[in-house]
Design a protein around this motif. Structure first.
Motif, PDB file in Angstrom:
ATOM      1  N   MET A 178      48.684  33.531  59.428  1.00 25.45           N
ATOM      2  CA  MET A 178      49.002  32.500  58.224  1.00 25.45           C
ATOM      3  C   MET A 178      50.713  31.818  57.821  1.00 25.45           C
ATOM      4  N   ASP A 179      50.540  30.673  57.515  1.00 28.12           N
ATOM      5  CA  ASP A 179      51.987  29.868  57.410  1.00 28.12           C
ATOM      6  C   ASP A 179      52.271  30.842  57.345  1.00 28.12           C
ATOM      7  N   GLU A 180      54.134  30.030  56.873  1.00 30.23           N
ATOM      8  CA  GLU A 180      55.093  30.879  55.517  1.00 30.23           C
ATOM      9  C   GLU A 180      54.181  29.953  54.376  1.00 30.23           C
ATOM     10  N   PHE A 181      54.768  32.022  53.984  1.00 29.53           N
ATOM     11  CA  PHE A 181      54.461  31.694  52.000  1.00 29.53           C
ATOM     12  C   PHE A 181      55.102  31.706  51.192  1.00 29.53           C
ATOM     13  N   ASN A 182      55.076  30.308  49.937  1.00 24.29           N
ATOM     14  CA  ASN A 182      56.485  30.482  49.208  1.00 24.29           C
ATOM     15  C   ASN A 182      56.354  31.953  48.235  1.00 24.29           C
ATOM     16  N   TYR A 183      56.764  32.748  48.261  1.00 20.63           N
ATOM     17  CA  TYR A 183      57.007  33.059  46.954  1.00 20.63           C
ATOM     18  C   TYR A 183      57.772  32.910  45.968  1.00 20.63           C
ATOM     19  N   LYS A 184      58.330  32.057  46.042  1.00 16.69           N
ATOM     20  CA  LYS A 184      59.337  31.606  44.627  1.00 16.69           C
ATOM     21  C   LYS A 184      58.069  30.338  44.194  1.00 16.69           C
ATOM     22  N   ALA A 185      57.598  29.459  44.547  1.00 18.02           N
ATOM     23  CA  ALA A 185      56.992  28.998  43.809  1.00 18.02           C
ATOM     24  C   ALA A 185      55.812  29.648  42.775  1.00 18.02           C
ATOM     25  N   SER A 186      55.646  28.923  41.780  1.00 19.70           N
ATOM     26  CA  SER A 186      54.806  28.985  40.619  1.00 19.70           C
ATOM     27  C   SER A 186      53.213  29.656  41.204  1.00 19.70           C
ATOM     28  N   ALA A 187      53.010  29.777  39.868  1.00 21.80           N
ATOM     29  CA  ALA A 187      51.300  30.448  40.721  1.00 21.80           C
ATOM     30  C   ALA A 187      50.489  30.585  39.592  1.00 21.80           C
ATOM     31  N   GLU A 188      49.582  30.205  39.659  1.00 21.73           N
ATOM     32  CA  GLU A 188      48.173  30.231  37.853  1.00 21.73           C
ATOM     33  C   GLU A 188      46.700  31.104  38.659  1.00 21.73           C
ATOM     34  N   LEU A 189      47.546  31.941  37.724  1.00 22.56           N
ATOM     35  CA  LEU A 189      46.650  33.624  37.869  1.00 22.56           C
ATOM     36  C   LEU A 189      44.851  32.665  37.570  1.00 22.56           C
TER      37      LEU A 189
ATOM     38  N   ARG B  50      49.707  31.637  33.589  1.00 20.67           N
ATOM     39  CA  ARG B  50      50.113  31.106  34.866  1.00 20.67           C
ATOM     40  C   ARG B  50      52.037  31.846  35.057  1.00 20.67           C
ATOM     41  N   PHE B  51      52.567  31.934  36.538  1.00 24.52           N
ATOM     42  CA  PHE B  51      53.172  32.948  36.557  1.00 24.52           C
ATOM     43  C   PHE B  51      54.488  32.132  36.672  1.00 24.52           C
ATOM     44  N   ALA B  52      55.527  32.737  36.751  1.00 28.10           N
ATOM     45  CA  ALA B  52      56.706  31.761  37.560  1.00 28.10           C
ATOM     46  C   ALA B  52      57.307  31.935  38.877  1.00 28.10           C
ATOM     47  N   THR B  53      56.743  32.777  39.010  1.00 26.91           N
ATOM     48  CA  THR B  53      56.396  33.578  40.790  1.00 26.91           C
ATOM     49  C   THR B  53      55.484  33.592  41.265  1.00 26.91           C
ATOM     50  N   ALA B  54      54.513  33.354  42.324  1.00 24.30           N
ATOM     51  CA  ALA B  54      54.314  33.807  43.158  1.00 24.30           C
ATOM     52  C   ALA B  54      53.709  35.060  43.428  1.00 24.30           C
ATOM     53  N   ALA B  55      54.833  36.098  43.854  1.00 19.57           N
ATOM     54  CA  ALA B  55      55.286  37.453  44.232  1.00 19.57           C
ATOM     55  C   ALA B  55      55.327  37.854  42.666  1.00 19.57           C
ATOM     56  N   GLU B  56      55.679  37.585  41.847  1.00 24.85           N
ATOM     57  CA  GLU B  56      55.126  38.348  39.923  1.00 24.85           C
ATOM     58  C   GLU B  56      53.882  38.274  39.938  1.00 24.85           C
ATOM     59  N   ALA B  57      52.881  36.639  40.746  1.00 24.98           N
ATOM     60  CA  ALA B  57      51.576  36.779  40.237  1.00 24.98           C
ATOM     61  C   ALA B  57      50.726  37.831  41.021  1.00 24.98           C
ATOM     62  N   ILE B  58      51.056  38.111  42.696  1.00 24.39           N
ATOM     63  CA  ILE B  58      50.629  38.392  43.180  1.00 24.39           C
ATOM     64  C   ILE B  58      51.160  40.613  42.783  1.00 24.39           C
ATOM     65  N   ARG B  59      52.034  40.564  42.198  1.00 24.24           N
ATOM     66  CA  ARG B  59      52.660  42.312  41.964  1.00 24.24           C
ATOM     67  C   ARG B  59      51.450  42.326  40.821  1.00 24.24           C
ATOM     68  N   TYR B  60      51.276  41.633  40.478  1.00 20.53           N
ATOM     69  CA  TYR B  60      50.585  41.911  38.778  1.00 20.53           C
ATOM     70  C   TYR B  60      49.356  41.976  39.281  1.00 20.53           C
ATOM     71  N   LEU B  61      48.138  41.042  40.232  1.00 18.84           N
ATOM     72  CA  LEU B  61      46.610  41.471  41.044  1.00 18.84           C
ATOM     73  C   LEU B  61      46.803  42.930  41.083  1.00 18.84           C
ATOM     74  N   ILE B  62      48.047  42.767  42.646  1.00 19.30           N
ATOM     75  CA  ILE B  62      47.423  44.516  43.107  1.00 19.30           C
ATOM     76  C   ILE B  62      47.640  45.489  42.108  1.00 19.30           C
ATOM     77  N   GLU B  63      48.784  45.935  41.383  1.00 19.01           N
ATOM     78  CA  GLU B  63      49.710  46.819  41.010  1.00 19.01           C
ATOM     79  C   GLU B  63      49.078  47.163  39.307  1.00 19.01           C
ATOM     80  N   ASP B  64      48.457  45.775  39.076  1.00 22.17           N
ATOM     81  CA  ASP B  64      48.327  46.054  37.654  1.00 22.17           C
ATOM     82  C   ASP B  64      47.067  45.788  36.900  1.00 22.17           C
ATOM     83  N   LEU B  65      45.815  44.848  37.106  1.00 26.85           N
ATOM     84  CA  LEU B  65      44.783  45.404  37.316  1.00 26.85           C
ATOM     85  C   LEU B  65      43.955  45.863  38.230  1.00 26.85           C
TER      86      LEU B  65
END
Length: 83
Positions: free
Chosen positions: A1-12, A28-43
């Motif tokens: 996978m190409d370099e991923f910007n975990y600091k970019a905003s993300a939409e779920l 909408r999340f301020a960072t992709a890292a937060e969105a990823i954590r929400y999807l994996i850990e909370d849903l």
């Protein structure tokens, strides 16, 4: 996978089926890292199925999201979660 910007905003975009039953909506999340954590850990897995993230005009779903969470570059701490 190409370099991923975990600091970019993300939409779920939750799966339509899960959104109807659980009242989960677009978020909408301020960072992709937060969105990823929400999807994996909370849903629950039923909420992840069919959901996708959009980050810097790229779409990520399923195993691609899991790979971003498991990557060494993932910047946030991880909680122990059930598979």
């Amino acid at each position: 996978m190409d370099e991923f910007n975990y600091k970019a905003s993300a939409e779920l975009f939750p799966s339509r089926r899960y959104a109807k039953t659980q009242q989960t909506r677009y978020r909408r999340f301020a960072t992709a890292a937060e969105a990823i954590r929400y999807l994996i850990e909370d849903l629950p897995s039923s909420g992840r199925a069919g959901s996708f993230l959009e980050v810097e005009e790229k779409r990520f779903e399923g195993e691609a999201i899991r790979a971003l969470y498991d990557a060494a570059a993932y910047p946030l701490g991880r909680r122990k979660i059930a598979a």
